[in-house]
Design a protein around this motif. Structure first.
Motif, PDB file in Angstrom:
ATOM      1  N   ARG A   1       0.824  -1.220   0.000  1.00 48.83           N
ATOM      2  CA  ARG A   1       0.000   0.000   0.000  1.00 48.83           C
ATOM      3  C   ARG A   1       0.848   1.256   0.000  1.00 48.83           C
ATOM      4  NH1 ARG A   1      -4.191   0.405   4.658  1.00 48.83           N
ATOM      5  NH2 ARG A   1      -3.332   2.478   4.724  1.00 48.83           N
ATOM      6  N   PRO A   2       0.622   2.161  -0.946  1.00 46.91           N
ATOM      7  CA  PRO A   2       1.428   3.388  -0.977  1.00 46.91           C
ATOM      8  C   PRO A   2       1.288   4.175   0.327  1.00 46.91           C
ATOM      9  CG  PRO A   2       0.140   3.174  -2.986  1.00 46.91           C
ATOM     10  CD  PRO A   2      -0.347   2.115  -2.054  1.00 46.91           C
ATOM     11  N   GLN A   3       2.397   4.740   0.762  1.00 46.31           N
ATOM     12  CA  GLN A   3       2.429   5.538   1.988  1.00 46.31           C
ATOM     13  C   GLN A   3       2.707   6.989   1.607  1.00 46.31           C
ATOM     14  OE1 GLN A   3       2.102   4.100   5.158  1.00 46.31           O
ATOM     15  NE2 GLN A   3       1.585   2.262   3.983  1.00 46.31           N
ATOM     16  N   PRO A   4       2.245   7.923   2.431  1.00 43.80           N
ATOM     17  CA  PRO A   4       2.555   9.323   2.108  1.00 43.80           C
ATOM     18  C   PRO A   4       4.057   9.592   2.199  1.00 43.80           C
ATOM     19  CG  PRO A   4       1.394   9.136   4.225  1.00 43.80           C
ATOM     20  CD  PRO A   4       1.431   7.769   3.625  1.00 43.80           C
ATOM     21  N   TRP A   5       4.518  10.530   1.385  1.00 44.06           N
ATOM     22  CA  TRP A   5       5.925  10.944   1.441  1.00 44.06           C
ATOM     23  C   TRP A   5       6.056  12.143   2.377  1.00 44.06           C
ATOM     24  CZ3 TRP A   5       8.756  10.845  -3.989  1.00 44.06           C
ATOM     25  CH2 TRP A   5       8.814   9.517  -4.427  1.00 44.06           C
ATOM     26  N   ALA A   6       7.176  12.198   3.055  1.00 48.65           N
ATOM     27  CA  ALA A   6       7.418  13.313   3.975  1.00 48.65           C
ATOM     28  C   ALA A   6       7.618  14.601   3.187  1.00 48.65           C
ATOM     29  CB  ALA A   6       8.663  13.027   4.802  1.00 48.65           C
ATOM     30  N   GLU A   7       7.218  15.698   3.800  1.00 45.74           N
ATOM     31  CA  GLU A   7       7.507  17.003   3.180  1.00 45.74           C
ATOM     32  C   GLU A   7       9.016  17.156   3.101  1.00 45.74           C
ATOM     33  OE1 GLU A   7       5.550  19.188   1.705  1.00 45.74           O
ATOM     34  OE2 GLU A   7       4.033  17.646   2.012  1.00 45.74           O
ATOM     35  N   SER A   8       9.485  17.759   2.034  1.00 45.38           N
ATOM     36  CA  SER A   8      10.931  17.805   1.835  1.00 45.38           C
ATOM     37  C   SER A   8      11.626  18.836   2.717  1.00 45.38           C
ATOM     38  CB  SER A   8      11.244  18.119   0.384  1.00 45.38           C
ATOM     39  OG  SER A   8      10.796  19.412   0.089  1.00 45.38           O
ATOM     40  N   GLY A   9      10.926  19.913   3.051  1.00 44.51           N
ATOM     41  CA  GLY A   9      11.605  20.995   3.768  1.00 44.51           C
ATOM     42  C   GLY A   9      12.702  21.602   2.909  1.00 44.51           C
TER      43      GLY A   9
ATOM     44  N   SER B   1       2.915  11.055  -4.604  1.00 46.72           N
ATOM     45  CA  SER B   1       4.334  10.678  -4.693  1.00 46.72           C
ATOM     46  C   SER B   1       4.784  10.597  -6.161  1.00 46.72           C
ATOM     47  CB  SER B   1       4.614   9.383  -3.939  1.00 46.72           C
ATOM     48  OG  SER B   1       3.795   8.350  -4.406  1.00 46.72           O
ATOM     49  N   TYR B   2       3.865  10.232  -7.049  1.00 46.49           N
ATOM     50  CA  TYR B   2       4.181  10.208  -8.494  1.00 46.49           C
ATOM     51  C   TYR B   2       4.468  11.645  -8.977  1.00 46.49           C
ATOM     52  CZ  TYR B   2       3.212   9.323 -13.566  1.00 46.49           C
ATOM     53  OH  TYR B   2       3.264   9.229 -14.943  1.00 46.49           O
TER      54      TYR B   2
ATOM     55  N   GLN C   1       6.829   5.786 -12.955  1.00 43.61           N
ATOM     56  CA  GLN C   1       6.385   4.861 -11.903  1.00 43.61           C
ATOM     57  C   GLN C   1       7.593   4.142 -11.285  1.00 43.61           C
ATOM     58  OE1 GLN C   1       3.386   2.594 -14.336  1.00 43.61           O
ATOM     59  NE2 GLN C   1       2.164   2.854 -12.496  1.00 43.61           N
ATOM     60  N   ALA C   2       8.510   3.711 -12.154  1.00 42.17           N
ATOM     61  CA  ALA C   2       9.681   2.987 -11.668  1.00 42.17           C
ATOM     62  C   ALA C   2      10.558   3.898 -10.809  1.00 42.17           C
ATOM     63  CB  ALA C   2      10.479   2.434 -12.856  1.00 42.17           C
ATOM     64  N   LEU C   3      10.722   5.132 -11.249  1.00 37.71           N
ATOM     65  CA  LEU C   3      11.535   6.072 -10.465  1.00 37.71           C
ATOM     66  C   LEU C   3      10.873   6.323  -9.104  1.00 37.71           C
ATOM     67  CD1 LEU C   3      14.049   7.885 -10.452  1.00 37.71           C
ATOM     68  CD2 LEU C   3      12.658   9.687 -11.513  1.00 37.71           C
ATOM     69  N   ARG C   4       9.550   6.425  -9.102  1.00 36.68           N
ATOM     70  CA  ARG C   4       8.829   6.593  -7.826  1.00 36.68           C
ATOM     71  C   ARG C   4       9.100   5.412  -6.895  1.00 36.68           C
ATOM     72  NH1 ARG C   4       4.935   5.742  -4.160  1.00 36.68           N
ATOM     73  NH2 ARG C   4       5.141   3.585  -4.827  1.00 36.68           N
ATOM     74  N   THR C   5       9.095   4.212  -7.459  1.00 31.39           N
ATOM     75  CA  THR C   5       9.358   3.006  -6.648  1.00 31.39           C
ATOM     76  C   THR C   5      10.771   3.053  -6.047  1.00 31.39           C
ATOM     77  OG1 THR C   5       7.899   1.712  -8.076  1.00 31.39           O
ATOM     78  CG2 THR C   5       9.478   0.479  -6.730  1.00 31.39           C
ATOM     79  N   ILE C   6      11.739   3.486  -6.864  1.00 30.55           N
ATOM     80  CA  ILE C   6      13.127   3.504  -6.375  1.00 30.55           C
ATOM     81  C   ILE C   6      13.292   4.567  -5.276  1.00 30.55           C
ATOM     82  CG2 ILE C   6      15.545   3.893  -7.040  1.00 30.55           C
ATOM     83  CD1 ILE C   6      14.713   2.959  -9.918  1.00 30.55           C
ATOM     84  N   LEU C   7      12.609   5.700  -5.457  1.00 32.02           N
ATOM     85  CA  LEU C   7      12.752   6.786  -4.474  1.00 32.02           C
ATOM     86  C   LEU C   7      11.915   6.549  -3.217  1.00 32.02           C
ATOM     87  CD1 LEU C   7      12.608   9.894  -6.864  1.00 32.02           C
ATOM     88  CD2 LEU C   7      14.631   8.970  -5.725  1.00 32.02           C
ATOM     89  N   ASP C   8      10.884   5.723  -3.343  1.00 31.40           N
ATOM     90  CA  ASP C   8       9.896   5.571  -2.259  1.00 31.40           C
ATOM     91  C   ASP C   8      10.508   5.312  -0.872  1.00 31.40           C
ATOM     92  OD1 ASP C   8       7.167   5.342  -1.308  1.00 31.40           O
ATOM     93  OD2 ASP C   8       7.500   3.178  -1.261  1.00 31.40           O
ATOM     94  N   PRO C   9      11.430   4.339  -0.740  1.00 29.04           N
ATOM     95  CA  PRO C   9      11.950   4.075   0.621  1.00 29.04           C
ATOM     96  C   PRO C   9      12.665   5.288   1.231  1.00 29.04           C
ATOM     97  CG  PRO C   9      12.762   2.455  -0.973  1.00 29.04           C
ATOM     98  CD  PRO C   9      12.003   3.471  -1.761  1.00 29.04           C
ATOM     99  N   HIS C  10      13.169   6.180   0.364  1.00 24.42           N
ATOM    100  CA  HIS C  10      13.920   7.341   0.875  1.00 24.42           C
ATOM    101  C   HIS C  10      13.002   8.481   1.306  1.00 24.42           C
ATOM    102  CE1 HIS C  10      17.648   5.584  -0.646  1.00 24.42           C
ATOM    103  NE2 HIS C  10      16.936   5.239  -1.703  1.00 24.42           N
ATOM    104  N   PHE C  11      11.788   8.502   0.771  1.00 26.03           N
ATOM    105  CA  PHE C  11      10.917   9.659   1.015  1.00 26.03           C
ATOM    106  C   PHE C  11       9.680   9.344   1.857  1.00 26.03           C
ATOM    107  CE2 PHE C  11      13.383  11.100  -2.617  1.00 26.03           C
ATOM    108  CZ  PHE C  11      13.677  12.397  -2.254  1.00 26.03           C
ATOM    109  N   ARG C  12       9.430   8.064   2.150  1.00 26.90           N
ATOM    110  CA  ARG C  12       8.257   7.730   2.972  1.00 26.90           C
ATOM    111  C   ARG C  12       8.352   8.461   4.306  1.00 26.90           C
ATOM    112  NH1 ARG C  12       5.823   1.758   2.757  1.00 26.90           N
ATOM    113  NH2 ARG C  12       5.560   1.646   0.505  1.00 26.90           N
ATOM    114  N   GLU C  13       7.194   8.873   4.807  1.00 24.44           N
ATOM    115  CA  GLU C  13       7.183   9.555   6.102  1.00 24.44           C
ATOM    116  C   GLU C  13       7.837   8.718   7.173  1.00 24.44           C
ATOM    117  OE1 GLU C  13       3.231  10.760   7.093  1.00 24.44           O
ATOM    118  OE2 GLU C  13       3.419  12.615   5.932  1.00 24.44           O
ATOM    119  N   SER C  14       7.614   7.401   7.084  1.00 28.99           N
ATOM    120  CA  SER C  14       8.170   6.516   8.111  1.00 28.99           C
ATOM    121  C   SER C  14       9.696   6.441   8.034  1.00 28.99           C
ATOM    122  CB  SER C  14       7.590   5.122   7.967  1.00 28.99           C
ATOM    123  OG  SER C  14       7.751   4.685   6.632  1.00 28.99           O
ATOM    124  N   ALA C  15      10.263   6.824   6.847  1.00 31.61           N
ATOM    125  CA  ALA C  15      11.729   6.773   6.689  1.00 31.61           C
ATOM    126  C   ALA C  15      12.359   8.096   7.058  1.00 31.61           C
ATOM    127  CB  ALA C  15      12.088   6.417   5.247  1.00 31.61           C
ATOM    128  N   ALA C  16      11.521   9.146   7.151  1.00 32.50           N
ATOM    129  CA  ALA C  16      12.080  10.490   7.347  1.00 32.50           C
ATOM    130  C   ALA C  16      12.501  10.704   8.803  1.00 32.50           C
ATOM    131  CB  ALA C  16      11.057  11.530   6.944  1.00 32.50           C
TER     132      ALA C  16
END
Lengths: 195, 82
Positions: free
Chosen positions: A111-119, B44-45, A180-195
Motif C-alpha cells: 500500500r502506498p504511503q505518504p511521502w514526507a515534506e521535503s523541507g 508521490s508520483y 512509476q519505476a523512479l517513484r518506486t526507487i525513491l519511495d523508501p527514501h521519502f516515505r514519512e516513516s523513513a524520514a
C-alpha cells in the motif's frame, strides 16, 4: 531575433568568428544534454563535437523554421543517441521489477504511503540531487531515455518518439512506466516513516 | 464498471495530462474518494516528476576550452574522400 539572424548569416558565409561564437554560446547546453544521456564525460564531449560538425555541414540548408538553438539541441540529442546505440549495454533490470504489483482484487500489494515534506523549499540539497540522479541511472536505458527527453529536455511526445524510432503510443507508455519505476526507487527514501 | 487501484495507476498519466474522457475522469475521481492509498500514490508520483526535473535542470556546464578548439579545428579539416 536580430542577433541570431546575424549569427546565421556569418555561419552561412563561413566566417570563423561566427563559428567560434556559435560554439561558445551553444556548447554548454549541448554538453549538459549529452552528459545526461550518456553519463560519461568523454562520450558526451565526442557527441557534442559530432553535433557541431554535423550542424556546420548542414547550416547552408537551415531555413530558420525553428530557432538555431532548438535545431542544434535536436542534433546533439541525436548524436548522443547514436553513440548510445553503438555502446555495449550494461546489464540492466527489467522495468517490471520496479512497477507496482496488485492483488487479484486490484488493490496494491504494497500500500502506498505518504511521502514526507521535503523541507527543501528553494534549492535542492546536493544529497537529494545525487540520490535522484543515481535513481534515474538505475532505470533501464529505453525508459531512462524517454524520461530525459520528455521531462528534462522537454521535447514533446512526437519528437521524442521520432528521435527514438518508436510510436507515439510507445513513448507515452514508456514515460509513464519510467516515472512509476523512479517513484518506486525513491519511495523508501521519502516515505514519512523513513524520514 | 468501477475503477480499482490497478486501473487508476494505468490511467494516471492520462488523468494528469487531461486526456481522459469525462466518464473516465468521473470514475477515476470516484475511486479517489474511497481510496487514500491512491491519493498517496498520485502525490508521490507527482513529486517524483518534480524532483527529476529539479535535480537535472542544473545550469548548463562550462564548455572546456580544449573542446571548443577541437571543434573549430575539426571544422577546418578536409573531409575524407572529398
Amino acid at each position: 531575433m536580430e542577433s541570431e539572424g546575424k549569427l546565421l548569416d556569418g555561419l552561412k558565409a563561413g566566417e570563423p568568428a561566427a563559428f567560434e561564437a556559435f560554439v561558445q554560446a551553444q556548447g554548454p547546453r549541448l554538453l549538459a544534454v549529452t552528459r545526461r544521456l550518456l553519463r560519461n564525460d568523454e562520450d558526451a564531449r565526442d557527441a557534442v563535437q559530432d553535433a557541431f560538425l554535423s550542424a556546420f555541414k548542414s547550416i547552408g540548408g537551415f531555413e530558420g523554421a525553428s530557432r538555431l538553438g532548438t535545431w542544434l539541441h535536436r542534433i546533439a540529442i541525436n548524436a548522443a543517441l547514436m553513440k548510445l546505440r553503438t555502446r555495449r549495454r550494461k546489464p540492466e533490470r527489467s522495468i517490471e521489477e520496479f512497477l507496482p504489483t496488485y492483488l487479484d482484487d486490484g488493490h496494491h500489494v504494497d500500500r502506498p504511503q505518504p511521502w514526507a515534506e521535503s523541507g527543501e523549499a528553494g534549492a535542492i540539497r546536493a544529497e537529494t540531487r545525487q540520490l535522484v540522479r543515481s535513481s534515474i541511472d538505475e532505470l533501464p536505458e529505453d525508459y531512462r531515455n524517454v524520461l530525459i527527453l520528455r521531462d528534462i529536455e522537454e521535447l514533446d511526445t512526437a519528437e521524442t518518439a521520432e528521435l527514438l524510432g518508436i510510436s507515439i503510443g510507445a513513448a507515452k507508455v514508456r514515460l509513464h512506466r519510467a516515472r512509476q519505476a523512479l517513484r518506486t526507487i525513491l519511495d523508501p527514501h521519502f516515505r514519512e516513516s523513513a524520514a | 464498471m468501477s475503477m480499482d487501484c490497478k486501473d487508476l495507476a494505468e490511467f494516471l498519466m492520462s488523468y494528469l495530462d487531461g486526456e481522459l474522457t469525462d466518464a473516465q475522469r468521473a470514475e477515476f475521481e470516484a475511486h479517489l474518494v474511497i481510496c487514500p492509498s491512491c491519493i498517496d500514490y498520485i502525490e508521490s508520483y507527482e513529486r517524483t516528476v518534480r524532483l527529476e526535473k529539479e535535480c537535472e535542470s542544473e545550469p548548463s556546464c562550462a564548455m572546456p576550452d580544449e573542446l571548443v578548439r577541437a571543434i573549430l579545428a575539426a571544422r577546418k579539416k578536409p573531409e575524407p574522400n572529398s
